[in-house]
Each structure stands twice: as C-alpha cells, then as structure tokens.
Enzyme design. Sequence first.
Site, PDB file in Angstrom:
ATOM      1  N   TYR A  27       0.823  -1.221   0.000  1.00 57.92           N
ATOM      2  CA  TYR A  27       0.000   0.000   0.000  1.00 57.92           C
ATOM      3  C   TYR A  27       0.855   1.268   0.000  1.00 57.92           C
ATOM      4  O   TYR A  27       0.786   2.082  -0.936  1.00 57.92           O
ATOM      5  CB  TYR A  27      -0.917  -0.072   1.229  1.00 57.92           C
ATOM      6  N   GLY A  52       1.704  -7.911  -0.952  1.00 59.08           N
ATOM      7  CA  GLY A  52       1.654  -6.904  -2.025  1.00 59.08           C
ATOM      8  C   GLY A  52       0.984  -7.449  -3.273  1.00 59.08           C
ATOM      9  O   GLY A  52       0.609  -8.627  -3.345  1.00 59.08           O
ATOM     10  N   SER A 131       6.665   3.627  13.146  1.00 60.94           N
ATOM     11  CA  SER A 131       5.257   3.718  13.518  1.00 60.94           C
ATOM     12  C   SER A 131       5.080   4.469  14.831  1.00 60.94           C
ATOM     13  O   SER A 131       5.955   4.418  15.710  1.00 60.94           O
ATOM     14  CB  SER A 131       4.712   2.294  13.683  1.00 60.94           C
ATOM     15  N   TYR A 155       4.288  -5.707  17.820  1.00 60.86           N
ATOM     16  CA  TYR A 155       4.445  -4.933  16.582  1.00 60.86           C
ATOM     17  C   TYR A 155       5.285  -3.677  16.835  1.00 60.86           C
ATOM     18  O   TYR A 155       6.293  -3.429  16.166  1.00 60.86           O
ATOM     19  CB  TYR A 155       3.074  -4.552  16.014  1.00 60.86           C
ATOM     20  N   LYS A 159       9.257  -2.613  15.529  1.00 61.43           N
ATOM     21  CA  LYS A 159       9.603  -1.364  14.825  1.00 61.43           C
ATOM     22  C   LYS A 159      10.678  -0.597  15.602  1.00 61.43           C
ATOM     23  O   LYS A 159      11.576   0.007  15.017  1.00 61.43           O
ATOM     24  CB  LYS A 159       8.353  -0.499  14.651  1.00 61.43           C
ATOM     25  N   PHE A 183       1.354   7.772  11.553  1.00 63.82           N
ATOM     26  CA  PHE A 183       0.083   7.571  12.246  1.00 63.82           C
ATOM     27  C   PHE A 183      -0.785   6.731  11.294  1.00 63.82           C
ATOM     28  O   PHE A 183      -0.274   5.758  10.749  1.00 63.82           O
ATOM     29  CB  PHE A 183      -0.471   8.932  12.708  1.00 63.82           C
ATOM     30  N   ARG A 296     -11.346  -3.421  21.014  1.00 60.96           N
ATOM     31  CA  ARG A 296     -10.323  -4.298  20.445  1.00 60.96           C
ATOM     32  C   ARG A 296      -9.099  -4.222  21.357  1.00 60.96           C
ATOM     33  O   ARG A 296      -8.605  -3.109  21.627  1.00 60.96           O
ATOM     34  CB  ARG A 296      -9.974  -3.800  19.039  1.00 60.96           C
TER      35      ARG A 296
HETATM   36  N1  UDP Z   1     -12.019   0.191  14.230  1.00 64.96           N
HETATM   37  C1  UDP Z   1     -13.361  -0.060  14.445  1.00 64.96           C
HETATM   38  N2  UDP Z   1     -13.976  -1.017  13.681  1.00 64.96           N
HETATM   39  C2  UDP Z   1     -13.308  -1.728  12.732  1.00 64.96           C
HETATM   40  C3  UDP Z   1     -11.935  -1.460  12.515  1.00 64.96           C
HETATM   41  C4  UDP Z   1     -11.312  -0.484  13.283  1.00 64.96           C
HETATM   42  O1  UDP Z   1     -13.998   0.537  15.309  1.00 64.96           O
HETATM   43  O2  UDP Z   1     -13.930  -2.594  12.110  1.00 64.96           O
HETATM   44  C5  UDP Z   1     -11.349   1.231  15.022  1.00 64.96           C
HETATM   45  C6  UDP Z   1     -10.125   0.732  15.789  1.00 64.96           C
HETATM   46  O3  UDP Z   1     -10.511   0.231  17.041  1.00 64.96           O
HETATM   47  C7  UDP Z   1      -9.283   2.017  15.893  1.00 64.96           C
HETATM   48  C8  UDP Z   1      -9.644   2.788  14.628  1.00 64.96           C
HETATM   49  O4  UDP Z   1     -10.862   2.198  14.145  1.00 64.96           O
HETATM   50  O5  UDP Z   1      -9.687   2.784  16.982  1.00 64.96           O
HETATM   51  C9  UDP Z   1      -8.588   2.663  13.551  1.00 64.96           C
HETATM   52  O6  UDP Z   1      -8.254   1.293  13.404  1.00 64.96           O
HETATM   53  P1  UDP Z   1      -7.391   0.751  12.199  1.00 64.96           P
HETATM   54  O7  UDP Z   1      -7.371  -0.747  12.320  1.00 64.96           O
HETATM   55  O8  UDP Z   1      -7.895   1.320  10.920  1.00 64.96           O
HETATM   56  O9  UDP Z   1      -5.947   1.366  12.438  1.00 64.96           O
HETATM   57  P2  UDP Z   1      -4.965   1.289  13.723  1.00 64.96           P
HETATM   58  O10 UDP Z   1      -5.278   2.520  14.522  1.00 64.96           O
HETATM   59  O11 UDP Z   1      -5.207   0.009  14.449  1.00 64.96           O
HETATM   60  O12 UDP Z   1      -3.614   1.359  13.100  1.00 64.96           O
END
Ligand code: UDP
Length: 343
Positions: A27, A52, A131, A155, A159, A183, A296
């Site tokens: 990406y 990829g 990251s 993770y 990094k 970010f 999560r």
């Molecule tokens: N998120 C969510 N539902 C989803 C996927 C992600 O609520 O199906 C939330 C996740 O908990 C985080 C934000 O969206 O707070 C961004 O998550 P993503 O996985 O896109 O990126 P990350 O911050 O983990 O790198």
Amino acid sequence: MTTDSPGPDADFATLEGPVLVVGGAGYIGSHTVRALEARGVPVVVFDDFSTGHPEVVKAPLVRATLGDREALKEAFARWAPRAVMHFAARCYVGESVTDPSTYYRENVINAWNLLEAMRDAGCQELVFSSSCATYGIPVALPLTEDNPQVPINPYGRTKLHMEHMMEDYSNAYGLRYAALRYFNAAGAAPEGDLGEDHTPETHLIPLVLGVALGHRPAIDIFGNDYPTPDGTCVRDYIHIVDLADAHLRALARLQAGRPALACNLGTGQGYSVREIIETARRITGHPIPERIAPRRPGDPPELVSGGTRAFEVLGWQPRHSELKDILADAWRFHQAHPRGYSR
Ligand code: UDP
C-alpha cells in the site's frame, strides 16, 4: 542519533537513484514508487508478494523475500541501488500479540538481513517505515517525538528494534537513515488506480467503504465507552500521497548530507471512529449501518501526532489529508476495485 536544526525545503532535483523499494508492491510502497517515478528517480521493487500486489508493479522487480540473503546480495550486485526505502513488514497489532514469532522474523531478522546487505554493498541511505506504535501509551497528547518510546505490543517493539539497529549501524558503520513514524495511513491515489487492499482487511476506512459497497451488513465500532468526546477511539489519518511525499523529502535530506532523523508523520488532527463513519456516509451517499462491538485489545483511546519536526526538518506538511479528501479518494478506488486489485 542527531536531529539537527531546521533544514531547507526539500530539493527534489538532487534525488538520486536507483532506489531499491523493499515492499514496493504494498500500500504505502506502491504510492511512494509512483512519487519517485514522477520525479524521474529510477526505482527497483523488491517484494515477495506475500501481501503486495503484482498488478501495481511497473518498475523492474526482484521477486524475493528478505529472508533470502542470497537474493538480496544479487539484487544489490545487479541494481547497485544508491538508496533503500524499506516498507516490507507485518503491521497488525493483534496478530503480533498472537504470533510474535512471525513479527520478530519478518520485522527484525529480515530487516537485519537488509541492513547487512546494504553494509556489504556499501549502500548507506535508508528510509524506514516506523510507527507511532513505538511510543506505546502517550505521556501527553498530541504525541511528539519526545514521548518515551515504550511500545505496548510486539508490533511496536519490532519497529523500535529496527530504529535501534539503524542508530547503532549509523554510529558504527555510517548508515544514514530516516525513521518515519506514521500515524494512520489512509486514502488512495487521486487517479483511482492505487489504493488499500489487504487480505484480510482490518482497517477502519476500507471496512466502512466495504459496508457502503454492500460487502458487509454493518461496521462494528470497537468500543463506545472510551474517554473521548463521543466515546469512540480517535486517530490521526494521513493521506497516502502526503506520506509518499514525506519519504521523498526524507531521502532528499539524507542525500544532501544532513544527519539521521526520526519524525512523526501525522496531521495533528484527530477523528473519532464515529466521525469517520459519518463522513463516509456523506461522501458515499450510503447509510452505512453500525453496530457497537467490544473494545479491540491493544487500542489506545487516542493517538494524534503533535509537534512540528516534520515541517522543520523536511519542509513537509500534509496537503491532501482533509478527511473528506481521504474518504473521497479511497471511495473512488474502492468503487473501481470493489473486490480489490485482482478479484
Ligand atoms: N475500528 C473499528 N472497527 C473496525 C476497525 C477499526 O472501530 O472494524 C477502530 C479501531 O478500534 C481504531 C480505529 O478504528 O480505533 C482505527 O483502526 P485501524 O485498524 O484502521 O488502524 P490502527 O489505529 O489500528 O492502526
């Protein structure tokens, strides 16, 4: 490592290749390859296509894994890259917790293989995808580069290991590097032909747009009881074109002989999960049903970049990262590739 005083705006005219783009079929890598080529910089992609996409690679290609030290050696001998950009890594926090072995192998051992191949070949310039996960829990928000780096998951630790390896190689062997702490990378090429296609997809924006396309019945909101204004997690989303631009600036800076650098790449503006869904409804015209799901594991409530280092040392500022632009570009890509590149 030194991060010195403000530098001039990047002089792209001084960029020199070939640049070996490791993970150039992914990406962020594929968008950066495009940005390099647009500046006339020769590129060679090194990718094993584990995540990829062959469809996006138009540059000369070495199809191999970083675990294959012989293939790396041959790639350096054949293409004599002036510089390397390293994007090839595993990048899911949750997976890193359940399968740290893979993360240490791919993000640390394979990265060490790359450093060794560079050292053997006398290649001294490296731009690395780091990251904001290297910081762990923010001591203060927004998060500046001075925040202690105490990652809270494998993770982030992998990094950070690479950042430390680069620092030590820099001190001992003269490696010149930039560690760019992203970010949330988001959006797609405005042309609509390059975008985000992960299997399985776990990122919020492509999942939300997948609901708009009718692939899923609803988007799960992972927690609505966080200490944030609307109870959902806040993140700093940065357009992929802006990210790619920062890589070119970082390389130009290294090639101008300036010191190693580590800096955040974010916009300084946070959006909640609810705000993302709301904006996606507006952009797509689809209702996008939502469900509240459990938190999560490993998600901090808020991650927003702070400070001005990227502007000061790279002359970089986001130009495409308004949320509506990120979502409009991502939506264009998803409409053109509703099942991803090859499906
Ligand atoms: N998120 C969510 N539902 C989803 C996927 C992600 O609520 O199906 C939330 C996740 O908990 C985080 C934000 O969206 O707070 C961004 O998550 P993503 O996985 O896109 O990126 P990350 O911050 O983990 O790198």
